[in-house]
Design a protein around this motif. Structure first.
Motif, mmCIF file in Angstrom:
data_model
loop_
_atom_site.group_PDB
_atom_site.id
_atom_site.type_symbol
_atom_site.label_atom_id
_atom_site.label_comp_id
_atom_site.label_asym_id
_atom_site.label_seq_id
_atom_site.Cartn_x
_atom_site.Cartn_y
_atom_site.Cartn_z
ATOM 1 N N ILE A 177 41.816 44.236 32.553
ATOM 2 C CA ILE A 177 41.547 43.301 33.653
ATOM 3 C C ILE A 177 42.298 42.009 33.348
ATOM 4 O O ILE A 177 42.089 41.400 32.293
ATOM 5 C CB ILE A 177 40.036 43.019 33.778
ATOM 6 C CG1 ILE A 177 39.275 44.318 34.088
ATOM 7 C CG2 ILE A 177 39.778 41.964 34.855
ATOM 8 C CD1 ILE A 177 37.752 44.180 34.016
ATOM 9 N N ILE A 178 43.184 41.611 34.257
ATOM 10 C CA ILE A 178 43.882 40.325 34.098
ATOM 11 C C ILE A 178 43.399 39.404 35.215
ATOM 12 O O ILE A 178 43.384 39.778 36.386
ATOM 13 C CB ILE A 178 45.412 40.510 34.116
ATOM 14 C CG1 ILE A 178 45.842 41.246 32.827
ATOM 15 C CG2 ILE A 178 46.127 39.167 34.241
ATOM 16 C CD1 ILE A 178 47.347 41.414 32.659
ATOM 17 N N ILE A 179 42.969 38.203 34.809
ATOM 18 C CA ILE A 179 42.290 37.293 35.741
ATOM 19 C C ILE A 179 42.505 35.858 35.268
ATOM 20 O O ILE A 179 42.785 35.620 34.083
ATOM 21 C CB ILE A 179 40.770 37.646 35.773
ATOM 22 C CG1 ILE A 179 40.022 36.822 36.826
ATOM 23 C CG2 ILE A 179 40.122 37.504 34.396
ATOM 24 C CD1 ILE A 179 38.601 37.304 37.078
ATOM 25 N N GLU A 180 42.372 34.905 36.187
ATOM 26 C CA GLU A 180 42.498 33.495 35.782
ATOM 27 C C GLU A 180 41.445 33.159 34.726
ATOM 28 O O GLU A 180 40.325 33.653 34.761
ATOM 29 C CB GLU A 180 42.305 32.563 36.990
ATOM 30 C CG GLU A 180 43.250 32.822 38.150
ATOM 31 C CD GLU A 180 44.724 32.623 37.838
ATOM 32 O OE1 GLU A 180 45.043 31.998 36.813
ATOM 33 O OE2 GLU A 180 45.553 33.092 38.638
ATOM 34 N N THR A 181 41.820 32.303 33.805
ATOM 35 C CA THR A 181 40.937 32.006 32.679
ATOM 36 C C THR A 181 39.809 31.045 33.071
ATOM 37 O O THR A 181 39.970 30.218 33.969
ATOM 38 C CB THR A 181 41.774 31.436 31.513
ATOM 39 O OG1 THR A 181 41.047 31.566 30.306
ATOM 40 C CG2 THR A 181 42.158 29.999 31.731
ATOM 41 N N ILE A 202 38.246 35.745 49.819
ATOM 42 C CA ILE A 202 37.502 35.490 48.578
ATOM 43 C C ILE A 202 36.226 34.756 48.946
ATOM 44 O O ILE A 202 36.260 33.609 49.373
ATOM 45 C CB ILE A 202 38.344 34.644 47.591
ATOM 46 C CG1 ILE A 202 39.597 35.428 47.172
ATOM 47 C CG2 ILE A 202 37.518 34.261 46.371
ATOM 48 C CD1 ILE A 202 40.512 34.687 46.227
ATOM 49 N N THR A 203 35.095 35.434 48.792
ATOM 50 C CA THR A 203 33.821 34.803 49.165
ATOM 51 C C THR A 203 33.078 34.298 47.927
ATOM 52 O O THR A 203 32.137 33.529 48.037
ATOM 53 C CB THR A 203 32.921 35.791 49.919
ATOM 54 O OG1 THR A 203 32.813 36.984 49.142
ATOM 55 C CG2 THR A 203 33.518 36.126 51.281
ATOM 56 N N GLU A 204 33.534 34.759 46.755
ATOM 57 C CA GLU A 204 32.899 34.294 45.508
ATOM 58 C C GLU A 204 33.994 34.235 44.451
ATOM 59 O O GLU A 204 34.529 35.271 44.060
ATOM 60 C CB GLU A 204 31.808 35.295 45.098
ATOM 61 C CG GLU A 204 31.074 34.910 43.838
ATOM 62 C CD GLU A 204 30.284 36.103 43.259
ATOM 63 O OE1 GLU A 204 29.930 36.017 42.092
ATOM 64 O OE2 GLU A 204 30.065 37.081 43.979
ATOM 65 N N TYR A 205 34.359 33.043 44.022
ATOM 66 C CA TYR A 205 35.469 32.932 43.071
ATOM 67 C C TYR A 205 35.020 33.386 41.684
ATOM 68 O O TYR A 205 33.922 33.067 41.241
ATOM 69 C CB TYR A 205 36.007 31.497 42.989
ATOM 70 C CG TYR A 205 37.236 31.457 42.119
ATOM 71 C CD1 TYR A 205 38.459 31.886 42.621
ATOM 72 C CD2 TYR A 205 37.156 31.091 40.785
ATOM 73 C CE1 TYR A 205 39.588 31.929 41.820
ATOM 74 C CE2 TYR A 205 38.282 31.132 39.979
ATOM 75 C CZ TYR A 205 39.494 31.551 40.503
ATOM 76 O OH TYR A 205 40.602 31.612 39.702
ATOM 77 N N ARG A 206 35.879 34.139 41.014
ATOM 78 C CA ARG A 206 35.557 34.606 39.660
ATOM 79 C C ARG A 206 36.700 34.282 38.710
ATOM 80 O O ARG A 206 37.868 34.331 39.102
ATOM 81 C CB ARG A 206 35.357 36.122 39.657
ATOM 82 C CG ARG A 206 34.250 36.573 40.593
ATOM 83 C CD ARG A 206 34.219 38.092 40.718
ATOM 84 N NE ARG A 206 33.173 38.488 41.652
ATOM 85 C CZ ARG A 206 33.358 39.301 42.680
ATOM 86 N NH1 ARG A 206 34.551 39.793 42.922
ATOM 87 N NH2 ARG A 206 32.355 39.615 43.476
ATOM 88 N N SER A 207 36.330 34.013 37.467
ATOM 89 C CA SER A 207 37.329 33.841 36.409
ATOM 90 C C SER A 207 36.936 34.765 35.259
ATOM 91 O O SER A 207 36.000 35.553 35.374
ATOM 92 C CB SER A 207 37.345 32.387 35.942
ATOM 93 O OG SER A 207 36.141 32.115 35.232
ATOM 94 N N SER A 208 37.628 34.616 34.127
ATOM 95 C CA SER A 208 37.314 35.476 32.980
ATOM 96 C C SER A 208 35.867 35.290 32.526
ATOM 97 O O SER A 208 35.267 36.210 31.969
ATOM 98 C CB SER A 208 38.272 35.169 31.821
ATOM 99 O OG SER A 208 38.133 33.820 31.401
ATOM 100 N N GLY A 209 35.285 34.116 32.790
ATOM 101 C CA GLY A 209 33.895 33.868 32.379
ATOM 102 C C GLY A 209 32.922 34.842 33.012
ATOM 103 O O GLY A 209 32.057 35.426 32.331
#
Length: 298
Positions: A177-181, A202-209
């Motif tokens: 999985i590659i995603i914004e940090t 995008i209704t819910e922003y997600r990052s690596s967290g």
């Protein structure tokens, strides 16, 4: 965003986020951000060792790309896999919601000699539709390597998506999985202005967290690798700059940044971009767009 920000919502009524003008906006972003180059550098440095581990003792390999976009990164990954384990037959399945980007990917494969013998199965649909189709079939195809590059923002349910794709891994396989940090520029921008920005695809922003919290809650083993990247957004602060306008449109997922928000919101976003999401270097404003690669073990 890969890719990239690439496979999308469940409801058939919602079109993929990458058709028509969105594709052009995305390509423009890629040209300016250096994101693909940063990801490819990581891929070439880190994946050969992973591929050797995954392929150990196997006579063939099955790869699944989810949200593969125009295939620019996939083609490099597959070429690298071939050179790392020469002579091992490979099959590839691709799940991508955009027919336009899938056509780009097919054209790229047609031009890449080493990939022409690989059998490709194309699933032009959203991730959730693929999941429903696979579950209905019962004989699930399993994979040695599954990658989701810059697409996890677009799935309806993060936990269900991770659980499903992890269940498709073969012995010793990996889900990448590659995603914004977490706490990077994107994360700061989209979480601060969630109400204004999380309104369309995008209704819910997600990052690596969020991804890591999800993996921990499911008890899955993973490794996280940072992929540093940054790009110059100085033009965003020049109201007459066409480049700045197009970057702002992409970064806020709007067709027209200057018409989409009130003057107060616009000013707030620009202030945040300059002071919380970027660093100033030699009079230029450099946006922190670090990315994380999370490798989930089978």
């Amino acid at each position: 965003m890969d890719t990239f920000n690439e496979s999308v919502m469940a409801a058939e009524a919602k079109q993929s986020c990458y058709e028509g003008s969105s594709v052009q906006s995305f390509q423009f972003y890629l040209e300016h951000s250096g994101e693909h180059e940063a990801i490819l550098k990581f891929v070439h440095n880190s994946l050969p060792g992973e591929f050797k581990r995954i392929a150990a003792g196997k006579s063939s390999l099955d790869v699944l790309g989810v949200g593969s976009g125009g295939g620019e990164v996939d083609v490099q990954i597959l070429t690298l896999l071939q050179s790392t384990v020469p002579g091992v037959p490979i099959t590839v399945d691709v799940v991508e919601g955009s027919s336009q980007l899938t056509d780009n990917f097919k054209a790229l494969v047609a031009k890449t000699t080493n990939l022409q013998k690989i059998p490709f199965a194309w699933h032009i649909m959203h991730s959730e539709d693929y999941e429903r189709q696979v579950k209905a079939k019962r004989d699930m195809k399993k994979f040695d390597f599954i990658h989701m590059i810059q697409m996890i923002y677009y799935v309806d349910n993060l936990a269900d998506t991770i659980k499903f794709y992890h269940s498709l891994l073969k012995n010793n396989g990996r889900l990448m999985i590659i995603i914004e940090t977490a706490n990077g520029g994107w994360d700061t921008l989209w979480k601060t202005y969630k109400k204004e920005l999380c309104v369309q695809d995008i209704t819910e922003y997600r990052s690596s967290g969020e991804v890591i919290a999800c993996l921990k809650s499911q008890g899955l083993k993973y490794d996280e690798h940072p992929i540093p990247n940054s790009f110059d957004i100085s033009e965003c602060f020049n109201p007459s700059s066409q480049t700045g306008q197009r970057l702002l449109n992409y970064m806020t997922a709007t067709d027209n940044f200057h018409q989409s928000f009130t003057p107060e919101i616009r000013a707030g976003i620009l202030d945040l971009l300059r002071n919380k999401c970027s660093t100033e270097k030699d009079g230029r404003v450099v946006f922190n767009s670090h990315v994380s690669c999370i490798l989930v073990h089978a």
